[in-house]
Design a protein around this motif. Sequence first.
Motif, short mmCIF file in Angstrom:
data_model
loop_
_atom_site.label_atom_id
_atom_site.label_comp_id
_atom_site.label_asym_id
_atom_site.label_seq_id
_atom_site.Cartn_x
_atom_site.Cartn_y
_atom_site.Cartn_z
N VAL A 3 0.68 -1.25 -0.15
CA VAL A 3 0.02 0.13 0.11
C VAL A 3 0.96 1.43 0.04
CG1 VAL A 3 -1.59 1.37 1.28
CG2 VAL A 3 -2.07 -1.08 1.06
N HIS A 4 1.92 1.20 0.68
CA HIS A 4 2.68 2.55 1.07
C HIS A 4 4.15 2.37 0.06
CE1 HIS A 4 0.29 3.87 3.99
NE2 HIS A 4 0.39 2.87 4.72
N GLY A 5 4.08 1.27 -0.76
CA GLY A 5 5.20 1.29 -1.91
C GLY A 5 6.77 1.28 -1.35
N VAL A 6 6.72 0.50 -0.16
CA VAL A 6 7.91 0.09 0.43
C VAL A 6 8.33 -1.27 -0.04
CG1 VAL A 6 9.21 -0.16 2.69
CG2 VAL A 6 7.34 1.79 2.56
N PRO A 7 9.56 -1.48 -0.57
CA PRO A 7 10.03 -2.67 -0.94
C PRO A 7 10.36 -3.75 0.38
CG PRO A 7 11.25 -1.08 -1.80
CD PRO A 7 10.62 -0.37 -1.00
N VAL A 8 10.11 -5.05 0.24
CA VAL A 8 10.10 -5.86 1.28
C VAL A 8 11.08 -6.87 1.28
CG1 VAL A 8 8.48 -7.35 2.60
CG2 VAL A 8 7.62 -5.53 1.70
N ALA A 9 11.96 -7.13 2.26
CA ALA A 9 12.81 -8.56 2.30
C ALA A 9 11.95 -9.61 3.03
CB ALA A 9 14.06 -8.04 2.67
N PHE A 10 11.66 -10.50 2.58
CA PHE A 10 10.86 -11.47 3.31
C PHE A 10 11.88 -12.44 3.71
CE2 PHE A 10 6.71 -11.00 2.30
CZ PHE A 10 6.56 -10.38 0.94
N ASP A 11 12.66 -11.93 4.97
CA ASP A 11 13.78 -12.58 5.37
C ASP A 11 13.58 -13.36 6.74
OD1 ASP A 11 13.28 -10.35 7.01
OD2 ASP A 11 15.34 -9.51 6.66
N ALA A 12 12.30 -13.51 7.06
CA ALA A 12 12.16 -14.27 8.42
C ALA A 12 12.18 -15.77 7.96
CB ALA A 12 10.79 -13.99 8.70
N LYS A 13 12.68 -16.43 9.01
CA LYS A 13 12.74 -18.06 8.71
C LYS A 13 11.38 -18.61 8.86
CE LYS A 13 17.28 -18.06 8.79
NZ LYS A 13 18.34 -18.41 7.83
N THR A 14 11.13 -19.26 8.01
CA THR A 14 9.68 -19.90 7.86
C THR A 14 9.86 -21.56 7.54
OG1 THR A 14 9.26 -19.50 5.83
CG2 THR A 14 8.60 -17.87 7.23
N ALA A 15 9.09 -22.19 8.11
CA ALA A 15 9.13 -23.71 7.59
C ALA A 15 9.05 -24.05 6.00
CB ALA A 15 7.93 -24.48 8.24
N ASP A 16 8.47 -23.14 5.24
CA ASP A 16 8.42 -23.50 3.83
C ASP A 16 9.52 -22.69 3.04
OD1 ASP A 16 7.27 -21.29 4.37
OD2 ASP A 16 5.52 -21.40 2.81
N SER A 17 10.27 -21.82 3.78
CA SER A 17 11.53 -21.15 3.14
C SER A 17 12.56 -20.79 3.97
CB SER A 17 10.72 -19.54 2.55
OG SER A 17 11.56 -18.79 2.02
N THR A 18 13.60 -21.21 3.35
CA THR A 18 14.98 -20.92 4.07
C THR A 18 15.97 -19.81 3.42
OG1 THR A 18 16.10 -22.56 2.50
CG2 THR A 18 15.16 -23.36 4.76
#
Length: 80
Positions: free
Chosen positions: A60-75
Amino acid sequence: MTHTFHTVTVERAAEAYVLSRGKARFLSIAQAIRAIRTLMPACKATDAELEALLAAASIVHGVPVAFDAKTADSTEPRLH
């Protein structure tokens, strides 16, 4: 004089965090989740739910995102 304090919702906390990072190169999901959990230690939302709220507010606010949280389905961190 009466002092009124507004209840902070998880959604508002996520949006406020995104807005506070608007000038940064990107928003770190891992760092944002840590910040929200520090602000709201009783928060019952899962990390995945917080990630979704933060991602939506970032879009919504046009801020780029780093999906850097450790999750079970993504390393691996993902930058979008």
